[in-house]
Design a protein around this motif. Structure first.
Motif, mmCIF file in Angstrom:
data_model
loop_
_atom_site.group_PDB
_atom_site.id
_atom_site.type_symbol
_atom_site.label_atom_id
_atom_site.label_comp_id
_atom_site.label_asym_id
_atom_site.label_seq_id
_atom_site.Cartn_x
_atom_site.Cartn_y
_atom_site.Cartn_z
ATOM 1 N N CYS B 229 4.663 4.924 -2.090
ATOM 2 C CA CYS B 229 3.818 4.020 -1.151
ATOM 3 C C CYS B 229 3.780 2.813 -2.164
ATOM 4 O O CYS B 229 3.799 1.529 -2.157
ATOM 5 C CB CYS B 229 2.547 4.469 -0.974
ATOM 6 N N ILE B 230 3.235 2.896 -3.463
ATOM 7 C CA ILE B 230 3.115 1.816 -4.349
ATOM 8 C C ILE B 230 4.406 1.214 -4.487
ATOM 9 O O ILE B 230 4.435 0.038 -4.530
ATOM 10 C CB ILE B 230 2.703 2.210 -5.974
ATOM 11 N N GLN B 231 5.510 1.833 -4.823
ATOM 12 C CA GLN B 231 6.703 1.102 -4.974
ATOM 13 C C GLN B 231 6.986 0.383 -4.079
ATOM 14 O O GLN B 231 7.679 -0.737 -4.088
ATOM 15 C CB GLN B 231 7.834 2.352 -5.625
ATOM 16 N N HIS B 312 3.725 2.081 -13.938
ATOM 17 C CA HIS B 312 2.216 1.785 -13.466
ATOM 18 C C HIS B 312 1.943 2.820 -12.683
ATOM 19 O O HIS B 312 0.699 3.048 -12.682
ATOM 20 C CB HIS B 312 2.329 0.244 -12.639
ATOM 21 N N SER B 313 2.604 3.287 -11.812
ATOM 22 C CA SER B 313 2.330 4.408 -10.990
ATOM 23 C C SER B 313 1.859 5.731 -12.103
ATOM 24 O O SER B 313 0.779 6.208 -11.560
ATOM 25 C CB SER B 313 3.672 5.079 -10.378
ATOM 26 N N TRP B 314 2.314 5.769 -12.938
ATOM 27 C CA TRP B 314 1.735 6.917 -13.850
ATOM 28 C C TRP B 314 0.273 6.544 -14.010
ATOM 29 O O TRP B 314 -0.558 7.499 -13.991
ATOM 30 C CB TRP B 314 2.634 6.953 -15.292
ATOM 31 N N GLU B 315 -0.048 5.419 -14.305
ATOM 32 C CA GLU B 315 -1.196 5.142 -14.915
ATOM 33 C C GLU B 315 -2.124 5.042 -13.413
ATOM 34 O O GLU B 315 -3.535 5.538 -13.314
ATOM 35 C CB GLU B 315 -1.313 3.804 -15.482
ATOM 36 N N PRO B 399 -7.153 -6.470 4.613
ATOM 37 C CA PRO B 399 -7.159 -5.204 3.881
ATOM 38 C C PRO B 399 -6.125 -5.549 2.607
ATOM 39 O O PRO B 399 -5.389 -6.220 2.579
ATOM 40 C CB PRO B 399 -6.093 -4.383 5.058
ATOM 41 N N GLY B 400 -6.668 -4.754 1.652
ATOM 42 C CA GLY B 400 -6.190 -4.951 0.312
ATOM 43 C C GLY B 400 -5.294 -3.888 0.057
ATOM 44 O O GLY B 400 -4.984 -2.839 0.909
ATOM 45 N N PRO B 401 -4.733 -3.627 -1.042
ATOM 46 C CA PRO B 401 -3.918 -2.472 -1.377
ATOM 47 C C PRO B 401 -4.523 -1.122 -1.455
ATOM 48 O O PRO B 401 -5.525 -1.139 -1.873
ATOM 49 C CB PRO B 401 -3.347 -2.957 -2.878
ATOM 50 N N TRP B 402 -3.698 -0.304 -0.715
ATOM 51 C CA TRP B 402 -4.334 1.125 -0.921
ATOM 52 C C TRP B 402 -3.196 2.152 -0.446
ATOM 53 O O TRP B 402 -2.134 1.971 0.144
ATOM 54 C CB TRP B 402 -5.467 1.435 0.200
ATOM 55 N N CYS B 403 -3.027 3.046 -1.381
ATOM 56 C CA CYS B 403 -2.226 4.127 -0.801
ATOM 57 C C CYS B 403 -2.864 5.700 -1.036
ATOM 58 O O CYS B 403 -3.763 5.824 -2.116
ATOM 59 C CB CYS B 403 -0.831 4.192 -2.061
ATOM 60 N N ALA B 404 -2.727 6.644 -0.288
ATOM 61 C CA ALA B 404 -3.254 7.791 -0.050
ATOM 62 C C ALA B 404 -2.637 8.701 -1.462
ATOM 63 O O ALA B 404 -1.545 8.542 -1.685
ATOM 64 C CB ALA B 404 -3.191 8.530 1.039
ATOM 65 N N ALA B 405 -3.565 9.420 -1.874
ATOM 66 C CA ALA B 405 -3.024 10.545 -3.004
ATOM 67 C C ALA B 405 -1.980 11.543 -2.509
ATOM 68 O O ALA B 405 -1.202 11.757 -3.127
ATOM 69 C CB ALA B 405 -4.126 11.210 -3.435
ATOM 70 N N PRO B 498 -2.565 3.160 5.218
ATOM 71 C CA PRO B 498 -2.115 4.284 4.433
ATOM 72 C C PRO B 498 -3.465 4.755 4.142
ATOM 73 O O PRO B 498 -3.569 6.011 3.816
ATOM 74 C CB PRO B 498 -1.318 3.676 3.389
ATOM 75 N N ALA B 499 -4.670 4.081 4.111
ATOM 76 C CA ALA B 499 -5.887 4.722 3.634
ATOM 77 C C ALA B 499 -6.226 5.596 4.417
ATOM 78 O O ALA B 499 -7.116 6.502 4.214
ATOM 79 C CB ALA B 499 -6.820 3.261 3.585
ATOM 80 N N VAL B 500 -5.869 5.602 5.745
ATOM 81 C CA VAL B 500 -6.602 6.425 6.706
ATOM 82 C C VAL B 500 -5.791 7.734 6.742
ATOM 83 O O VAL B 500 -6.377 8.725 7.044
ATOM 84 C CB VAL B 500 -6.686 5.907 8.094
#
Ligand SMILES: [Zn+2]
Lengths: 150, 523
Positions: B229-231, B312-315, B399-405, B498-500
């Motif tokens: 999702c981040i990438q 960055h994803s690692w962090e 809406p800002g950036p968000w990705c679910a865990a 993706p937040a929901v």
């Protein structure tokens, strides 16, 4: 040891950037921050800028420390003392310059002295060498932070 | 005495009030401009105190007396321990006993462990063994914390990260030893940032490093969804281009050419570096006319660089862990105390060496090369649906950036009605029913009664398996989440998709945007 660190590829890339005449002589220790966000790298630097010295015979070199969000000027150092210190640092670090750049460390160091430039990381793959390097860096940082008193 | 303490507390922690509404609307600005301690303890103060305590073994003398030697290392070890002890005294003077620091760390460990067991820390592919949630929870709880070196070998590596006086602002985790190091410089920062709540995100962040990259686990396996999702969506937030361009002061053509040849000859993919060196060469020849346009060009070119986004994803994975733990902590606090706790904790993202950059013009990296820009990290925190819920944030305009865990997702709903008496339980019921009908195991439902006419709820769910799953289809294939039924009762909070919920990998999400649900079905 596996620590969670930076992509060294990038950090090294920056090392190849051209040096500029802005800094005439300097020693700088930089630590990449792990807790902070952007720009929260820590720097300890002793800098002697030639233009300042020329315009003022009494000029001194300055030691700065930037620690996350706070900036501290540690103190001023007389040019002769600074020169002596830089010379000694140069001798200590010469054997380690550029070596082992692939190894991981958050600490990197840079030294510009008499038109020459050395740089490297705070560690080495060779354990004995690493010990020697760290002790040298410890001495350098100890004098920078603690003072040059004999 | 108590009068003295309260005055000191006021001086130390007399930080301005942080408004939840400001946090919701302008998080980075609010968090990073919140006033800091009005009477901070400086590094200098600590060094002076250490010199007084240690006398001939103080920093001023260690290195003149011992030069470059093992004896100096030995005394360094003692020095850092003294600095740590002095810091504890300062905490104590400000009404924070050392036991409270320890208790805080333990409670954060506990929260991370609980989150692991609850399945909130990504999706584990293992139900048993060292990478299972249970095993990692146990490991997290047994993580050691190091504040000073205990032997000479440790002293050397401690020096590398914490510096010669230990006062570098630094915290890190070593997963081979399961040890989290909090440099005295980090504790000094905690002391000056207004109390122990500032430890929430950082400590959980560091502990999370032990979750995503333990031995034997392919990197990111647990957080695969999150990382992709981040990438796929946000890689262009991670440009590291400005500092390169800014440093094009000296042509040093020969050096650039040498570098270029090296890159071309080197094995592996160096496309990114080559582009940068090309640009530097062009600039050196005066061929770069418009730096702004060039930057834009490059940022496009660098978009979705997997290498960048991965680093960055690692962090960011660790930030997720930090956020989850913070959420659990916020839940325990009364509403009026949440904004301050969040702000104190998230301030760790604000590190800013603007002065340093100005003074040492050709100094450090602008983007510190492992951590994403602070705005991005803060936005990711503040767009977490549970954080928004707990802070009472309204719907986001943009809406800002968000990705679910992970697939274990959080669903957030806001129920609105004219009469709010039974609202919370209705909202709960509706959410539970909705998730059960989708075959999920709902848990951790929390509702905030709000102002009586509106209630906001969040719920976690896991093991969502559609009741009638076609053979061979993926588990995440057909779960429709988002708007809970009945539509008259629930209105989904306006958070980006993706937040929901994690949606089917292909095809249209079965999720309705608030504007779609608005049409004639609110009472
Ligand atoms: Zn980290």
């Amino acid at each position: 040891m596996k620590l969670h660190k930076i992509s060294m590829k990038w950090a090294f890339f920056v090392f190849f950037l051209p040096t500029v005449a802005f800094t005439d002589s300097e020693i700088r220790l930089t630590r990449e921050s792990s807790v902070g966000g952007v720009d929260s790298t820590q720097i300890l630097s002793l800098r002697c800028a030639e233009n300042e010295i020329k315009s003022n015979q009494q000029a001194v070199c300055k030691i700065y420390r930037f620690n996350g969000a706070s900036t501290e000027k540690v103190r001023e150092v007389n040019v002769v003392e600074a020169d002596e210190f830089l010379k000694k640092s140069f001798d200590l670090l010469s054997p380690f310059a550029g070596s082992d750049q692939e190894s991981h460390s958050r600490l990197h160091w840079l030294l510009s002295f008499q038109g020459k430039k050395l740089e490297g990381m705070g560690t080495s793959k060779d354990p004995a060498k690493k010990q020697e390097l760290l002790q040298s860096l410890m001495w350098i940082e100890g004098r920078l932070v603690g003072g040059f008193e004999k | 005495m108590s009068f003295f303490i309260s005055i000191t507390l006021l001086l130390m922690f007399g930080t301005g009030h942080v408004m939840a509404s400001d946090l919701c609307e302008e998080p980075a600005k609010t968090i990073c401009s919140a006033p800091k301690s009005s009477a901070p303890v400086t590094e200098e103060t600590i060094r002076d105190e250490a010199s007084k305590v240690l006398g001939a073994k103080g920093l001023k003398t260690i290195y003149s007396k011992h030069g470059v030697s093992r004896s100096a290392v030995k005394e360094y070890k003692e020095y850092v321990k003294t600095v740590y002890t002095l810091l504890l005294d300062h905490f104590e003077k400000n009404g924070i006993p050392r036991s409270a620091i320890q208790a805080k760390i333990e409670s954060i460990k506990e929260r991370v462990a609980t989150d692991l067991i609850a399945g909130k820390m990504g999706s584990s592919a293992h139900s048993s063994g060292p990478k299972s949630n249970q095993a990692l929870a146990k490991r997290t709880k047994s993580a050691k914390v190091s504040f000073f070196p205990t032997n000479e070998a440790e002293a050397e590596s401690f020096f590398e990260d914490c510096g010669v006086d230990g006062l570098t602002f630094q915290a890190y985790y070593a997963d081979d030893r399961n040890v989290m190091t909090l440099c005295p410089g980090y504790l000094l920062n905690v002391l000056n940032s207004g109390g122990l709540d500032s430890m929430e995100i950082v400590v959980a962040h560091e502990l999370t490093h032990g979750v995503d990259a333990g031995p034997g686990e392919p990197q990111f396996a647990r957080y695969e969804k999150f990382v992709s999702c981040i990438q796929n969506n946000y890689a262009n937030n991670f440009e590291k281009i400005d500092h390169v361009i800014e440093e094009l002061g000296d042509p040093a053509q020969a050096r650039l050419e040498k570098k270029m040849n090296e890159l071309k000859a080197a094995p592996g993919d160096h496309a990114l570096e080559i582009v940068q060196v090309e640009l530097m060469m062009k600039n050196a020849k005066g061929q770069v006319k418009d730096l702004k346009a060039t930057r834009q060009y490059l940022s496009k070119k660098l978009r979705r660089s997997p290498q960048e986004a991965e680093t960055h994803s690692w962090e960011l994975i660790s930030d997720l862990g930090g956020t989850e733990s913070l959420v659990e902590h916020l839940r325990t606090l009364p509403k009026e105390k949440r904004a301050m706790a969040l702000s104190q904790s998230a301030r760790m993202f604000c590190g800013d060496n603007a002065d340093a950059i100005k003074l040492i013009k050709y100094g450090p990296l602008k983007d510190d090369s492992s951590h994403p820009p602070r705005e991005f990290r803060i936005n990711l925190l503040m767009n977490n649906p549970e954080v928004r819920l707990l802070m009472g944030c309204k719907k986001l305009e943009a809406p800002g950036p968000w990705c679910a865990a992970s697939e274990s997702n959080v669903m957030t709903a806001r129920c609105t009605r004219e009469t709010g008496i039974e609202l919370a339980s209705q909202c709960e019921d509706a959410l539970y029913k909705r998730l059960r009908s989708a075959g999920c195991q709902p848990r951790d439902l929390s509702c905030d009664p709000g102002n009586g006419t509106e209630v906001a709820c969040s719920i976690h769910s896991s093991n969502c398996k559609p009741a009638s799953r076609a053979p061979g289809s993926s588990d995440s294939g057909t779960l429709s989440c988002g708007v809970a039924t009945p539509a008259e009762e629930l209105k989904v909070l306006g958070i980006p998709l993706p937040a929901v919920c994690i949606l089917p990998e292909k095809g249209e999400p079965k999720f309705k945007r608030p504007q779609e649900t608005d049409s004639g079905n609110t009472s």
